[in-house]
Structure formats: structure tokens, C-alpha cells
Design a protein around this motif. Sequence first.
Motif, mmCIF file in Angstrom:
data_model
loop_
_atom_site.group_PDB
_atom_site.id
_atom_site.type_symbol
_atom_site.label_atom_id
_atom_site.label_comp_id
_atom_site.label_asym_id
_atom_site.label_seq_id
_atom_site.Cartn_x
_atom_site.Cartn_y
_atom_site.Cartn_z
ATOM 1 N N UNK A 50 0.780 -1.228 0.000
ATOM 2 C CA UNK A 50 0.000 0.000 0.000
ATOM 3 C C UNK A 50 0.812 1.279 0.000
ATOM 4 N N UNK A 51 2.140 1.193 0.091
ATOM 5 C CA UNK A 51 3.007 2.373 0.104
ATOM 6 C C UNK A 51 3.567 2.594 -1.298
ATOM 7 N N UNK A 52 3.524 3.839 -1.768
ATOM 8 C CA UNK A 52 3.918 4.166 -3.133
ATOM 9 C C UNK A 52 5.437 4.237 -3.252
ATOM 10 N N UNK A 95 -6.683 3.045 5.876
ATOM 11 C CA UNK A 95 -5.899 4.268 5.721
ATOM 12 C C UNK A 95 -4.423 3.903 5.645
ATOM 13 N N UNK A 96 -3.700 4.556 4.710
ATOM 14 C CA UNK A 96 -2.260 4.356 4.547
ATOM 15 C C UNK A 96 -1.590 5.710 4.396
ATOM 16 N N UNK A 97 -0.472 5.901 5.064
ATOM 17 C CA UNK A 97 0.322 7.112 4.908
ATOM 18 C C UNK A 97 1.784 6.716 4.759
ATOM 19 N N UNK A 98 2.511 7.437 3.898
ATOM 20 C CA UNK A 98 3.919 7.115 3.690
ATOM 21 C C UNK A 98 4.728 8.390 3.517
ATOM 22 N N UNK A 137 8.831 12.575 -1.210
ATOM 23 C CA UNK A 137 7.403 12.544 -1.506
ATOM 24 C C UNK A 137 6.635 11.962 -0.333
ATOM 25 N N UNK A 138 5.380 12.416 -0.219
ATOM 26 C CA UNK A 138 4.488 11.993 0.855
ATOM 27 C C UNK A 138 3.157 11.574 0.253
ATOM 28 N N UNK A 139 2.537 10.558 0.819
ATOM 29 C CA UNK A 139 1.237 10.103 0.323
ATOM 30 C C UNK A 139 0.307 9.810 1.488
ATOM 31 N N UNK A 140 -0.988 9.937 1.222
ATOM 32 C CA UNK A 140 -2.015 9.543 2.189
ATOM 33 C C UNK A 140 -3.215 9.024 1.403
ATOM 34 N N UNK A 157 6.114 4.154 6.792
ATOM 35 C CA UNK A 157 4.709 3.954 6.493
ATOM 36 C C UNK A 157 3.911 3.550 7.717
ATOM 37 N N UNK A 158 2.648 3.983 7.759
ATOM 38 C CA UNK A 158 1.712 3.555 8.794
ATOM 39 C C UNK A 158 0.403 3.184 8.119
#
Length: 759
Positions: free
Chosen positions: A116-118, A365-368, A399-402, A350-351
Motif C-alpha cells: 500500500x506504500x507508493x 488508511x495508509x500514509x507514507x 514525496x508523501x502520500x495519504x 509507512x503507517x
Amino acid sequence: MSIRSLYEGGPLAVAIACALISPAYADEPQRTQTLQEIRVSALGNAPAVDPNMPAPVESVTAEKLARLNVVNVEDAVKYMPAFGIRKRFIGDENATFSVRGTSNQQSARGLVYLDGLLLSNLLGNNWANPPRWSMAFPDNLARVDVIYGAYSALYPGNAIGATVVMTTRMPTRREITAEMQGFTQHVDTYGVNRNYGGSRQSVTYGDRVGKVSFLLGVSHLQSNGQPLVYATQNASAITGSTRPVSGAIGDTGTTGLPRQVLGINSEGQEATSQNEAKLKVTYDITPTLQAGISADYWQQDMSHRTQSALRDAAGNPVYAGVVSIAGKQYTLPANFFAPSTRQSRNYLYGVSLGTHRASGWNIEANASYFDMDQNRDRVASAYTYNGAGQLTAGDGSRWRTFDLRASYRPDAIAPNTHWLSFGYHYDGYALANDVASLAQWRTGSATADLGGNTGSTQTQALYVQDAWQLTDRWQLTTGARFEQWRAFDGTRSTATASIGYPGRKETHTSPKASLSWQAADELVLRLSAARAYRFPTVNELFQGSFNGLALINNNPNLKPENDLSRELSAQWYRGHGVTRVSLYRSDTRNTLFSQTNTTVFPTVTNVQNVGLVRTRGAEVSYDGQGVGFSWLDVTANATYTQATTVRNDQNPASVGKQFYRIPRWRANLITTWHTSARTLLTVAGRYSGRQYNTLDHSDINPDTFGGASAFLTWDAKFVYRPTDQLDLGVGVDNLTDRRYYVYYPYPSRTFMVEAKLHM
């Protein structure tokens, strides 16, 4: 045998001839299943992609990966339908991929996820911005799924090419795995005659203690790749006798003109040392709610080694200046054989938090956060051990993703039921590049600022997708993705001046639709269509230079790519195998690609919008276990792609030509013989047709350095398991020692050995 178990192993790929194998099972009894049952895979792990994916999905499991020569994680997809991996040597950090109508220079038209993490580096759109494959351990993968095209609203427009979804296998009990691999190849070309090789070692430790599962791993790779770039000069017409030299090799260049090969330069021969570390922890808060954290580290020290083949009358190497070769005069620039190094250090955090209910509502929910903590290129100004040079530093680029997704699955898949998904996506990319002079290029600190580039992009999206079971045999999947894109903080500076660029904002909505029909108990037909937008990256908008002859300029006003794709596919489950046939077409307006505007003087080379590129193609794949005999597994695929430049006002000579580095034909074949309960032998072949390294097809000589060859290579691996805890493997890539090029010379015959201990 149920269709669910038949699909086990995931459809990997398959050639047209292999599809003819399946009638051998025509006498098996018919089975009645619903459309939904056919489309759900069961590989011993939870599906990593949405079961209602309105696009072809090809998969490979850990069991099948163990049969192949896999050293780096990108090796997992090299036999996938329509795929070409730009992996020039073992340990190559710039392993972009080509798929269908997307070339390996369009890295932003493909997505790679790990749990799930880009991992996709969308700071740019070329070979220098590859997915960060190294954040995954190949021996920890449970499965890899490939989704073709941007037909699902769940993924952004960067999925125009394909989306690779990698899933880590989490332990259910205490386990320790240790692996050692060694590899070597012999190179005999352009005056080089020696061996290149290396090794990889990894250790992972995992366990499940109560509600907590964890996995910890470290690895080290040492690799010396074959020479990649050769110093060449076109044959001179100037007669001269200044400083006669020997050692040059006469050759014919890609344009058909004679040239001299003078040694190894530029990227040269890459020697890399890489270290990786990984930690992943999951905690079952309740039986249906799980939280997870992960931290990944990758560090590299690389040397680009150069070597001159030229010798003067006294036998001394010659690196620069005016020389005479066979009575003709040549001028070698001072930096012609300049060596360089690269130091990289990257972190991925990642969380995740999500529910995993069999039916009803689920929320995930995924955040990286990906931090390019150190990214430095040091280049000498001339052939010198530690003289003057230049530093290019990308430290702090990130880079950051959510992602937040909710989905509803009905208790039973029945007529007039809906499987609904909707969510929110955010990604932010920030570039920071600085260029400085060095008094000592290997070890010195910056002495003067020469300029740089900065900039950021941000994308926010809302999406919805609904899989509506119309009847027992018909399903309609519709969706839409609303995206808001921003570019801001763009600057470009020299040693004496700086310019800033105004911010930009665009919004687009991408509709999607797919209709599936279970025409027979074992046959599914699907028609899909989708609009997708791929927004410009930071590099495309804000990077550029001037070399005195031509502008290598940025363009902060680039339009996003606008793609309309359609696909008709048939998936046939029969006996012990599954066959898929797909017909596809894409019309991509405003394709983003670096080219030279030949309609102005002086010419301008930069990323430009190509008016229209049209892709038409056909694909067939087959994946079977126990094909004809219980001990034989076969996977094969073949793809025909016609990607044509239809409109390109800046480069009219490219119109009507096959697009850059997209071959008409690709095919793969994997055959595995289970020779006994403890041994197996795999033989695999890969074919790629003729490609072009230019948009106008001026590279007419493909089988030389700088060309793009057609090639057929064969790989093999023998695995012996003397005990349940030990696997021994012997393999070879490029068995016939085929010499081929995709600009760079690709590896020669490469021998591999490995030992893997499970405890």
C-alpha cells in the motif's frame, strides 16, 4: 476442481501457441459458478487488489518466484505480459519498465506499491526516476500483482501503463531465513575481455507473538556490472599526424556512419555496493482491525569507472587532446573519460490502519513518507583521481502520500447487489537540486554555487467505484476520479541569477466503465473504457540548461497527458489453466516526452507535448499447472503493440513512426519440470522485437552500442531441496550468450548460484 482453486497461482502469462494446450481437458465436466466467484483469486493470501478490478490482472506468487533467477525484486515482473524491464545489470538502480504503449523512458506512466506504500518516483519521467524497488526484499514477497491500464478509479492517471502491487508475507510463527547468491558473467566486446560479477546476502527474522507480527531484514549487494557506455567519435575526414595513437576499434554507428570506439566513458562500468534494512510490524487491535508500521532503508555507494583504449607511441594511455588515428585527426574533450561517483541514502516510513471484514463495511488508511536524505553525484572535470569537478546534490527531495478508502461488500453476490468503494488520495512531491564546483571531486566540499532547481507538485483526488451485479452473469462496474493538481515553488538558478515560476492548478475528472458477462460457466468477457490524466512532474516543469549550441530548457506550462483507453478481453478457465485474450486501444493526447523541436533555430530540446500517440494491440496469455503431465507447468504470453505517433508539430519526421522503445512484438515462455519431490528445472525464454531509440527512426543500425536490438534470450534454473529447510539453486541467464542492446549493451551469459536456509 472449483474455479476458485483453478485460478490459484494467478494468471501469469502466455503465448498464443500455449493457449492450444487447454482443449486437452475438454472432456472435464461443466461447473456452474457466478461471475463474481470466477473473478476472485485464492492464493493462500488475501487478495492484494480489488476483486472487482475492471482491468486485466496478472499475478505471480512466492512459490513461482522461487523457480526463477531473482536477485533484485524487479526480476519478479520480467516475464509478465507486454513487460520490458530496463535492468542493465544486477543492482541497477535505474530499472524502469516498459509495458504495452508506454516506453521505459516514461517512468511516470507506471505505479509500484509495496504493501500500500507508493514506491514510484514521480519527481520525473525518465530513466533517472525509477521506482524504488530496493525498498522490497524479493525473498519476503508473498505475491506480485500487475494491473494493466488506468481502468479503475482506485488508482491515479499514472496507471496509464500498469500498476505493480507487491505484498509482503508476514510470519505466523517464528522463522529465520538466510540467503546467499553469487553471479558472474564474461564480457568480450569492444576490446574488453574479462569477468564481472558479485554477490548478495540477506537475513530476515520474523515471528508472531500474540496479536503482534513482525518482520526484520537486512541485505547487502556487491555488484560489478559490465561496461555500459563506450567512448565513440564519428569517423573524421580531417587528415592529421599529431600524436598518433593506437587501440581504437573501427565500428559502424547507429545511424549507419563509420565511427571509432575509443574506450569506456560516461557512466562507464558501474561498481555498486548496496545495503538494505527493513522492519514491518502489524498489531491486531481486534479480530477485524489491524494497525501496521514499517521502516525501510536503502544506501548505495557507486563508482562509474572509465578506461581509455588509446595508447601513444610509448604505450601510455591517452585521455584527452588532439590525436591521430589511422592518419585522421580527432579532438578528445578534457572530460571525455572523466570518472564519477554516486552516493545515495533513502528512507521509507509507512503507517496503516484498516479493517478486514468478509462482508459489510471496511475502512483502510495508509500514509507514507519517502526521504531522499542523500543523493549526490560527483563528476570529475577531467580524467583525474581527485582533481577539480562538480557536485549535483538532490538531498532533501521527497514525496508523501495519504490514502483513505471505504468499501462495502454485500453478504452474498447476487443479482442487484452493489460492491461500493470510495476514498481520498493525496500525494506531494518536492525537488531540491543544487549544483556546485569542487576542488577535489572525490572528497572535497563545495567551493562555489553553480545553480540549481526546486519545485513541488501536489495532487488530491476523490474517487468512487461501484460494481453492480446486474444478474447472475452480468456485472457493470462504473467509477470516476476527480483530481486537483498543483505545481508551485518552482525556481531555476545559475551562479548569478534566479528565476521563480508562478504556481499552477488544474482539475480534471476521469470517468471509468466496465461491463462483464459470464458467457459460459468458464468464460468471462469484459469490455472496459476509461479516461485518465497524467500530470507533469517537477523535473518536466522546472529543470533545464543551455549548452551553447542548443537550449535544454524546461517548460512550466506543459499540459497533462490526456488518455482514452478501451479494452475487450476474454478469460477462459479450462482444465488446469487459464487463458486470457485482450484487444486494446489507447489514444493519448499531449504525451509528455523529451524531444528536439526541429522547426526552430537554434533547436530547443526539452520535455514537450506530443500531439497524439495512438496505441493498438493484442495480447494472449496462458498459465497452467499439470499441463498434459502432472509434472509440467507452463506459463506463456505474447503481445503485439502498434504505438504510432499520429501528430507531433514540433518534430514532423516522427509522424507515422512507431513510438520510442516500444517493440511491435514481445513474448515470454516459462516451463517448469517437477523432476522429483525435491528437484525442479525451469527453462524460460524472453523475446523482444525491434525497437527505436529515436522518434524519427534515424537509428537504422540496431545491433551496436547505442542501438536497440531485437533479441531472444533463454534462462534456466535448477533447484534442489536436500532437506525441508534448505534450498540450493544453480541458474543461468542469457543461456545462448546473445549480444543485444537497448542503447546499452545488456548482460552476457550470467551464471548464478544460491543457497537459502529456512528455520
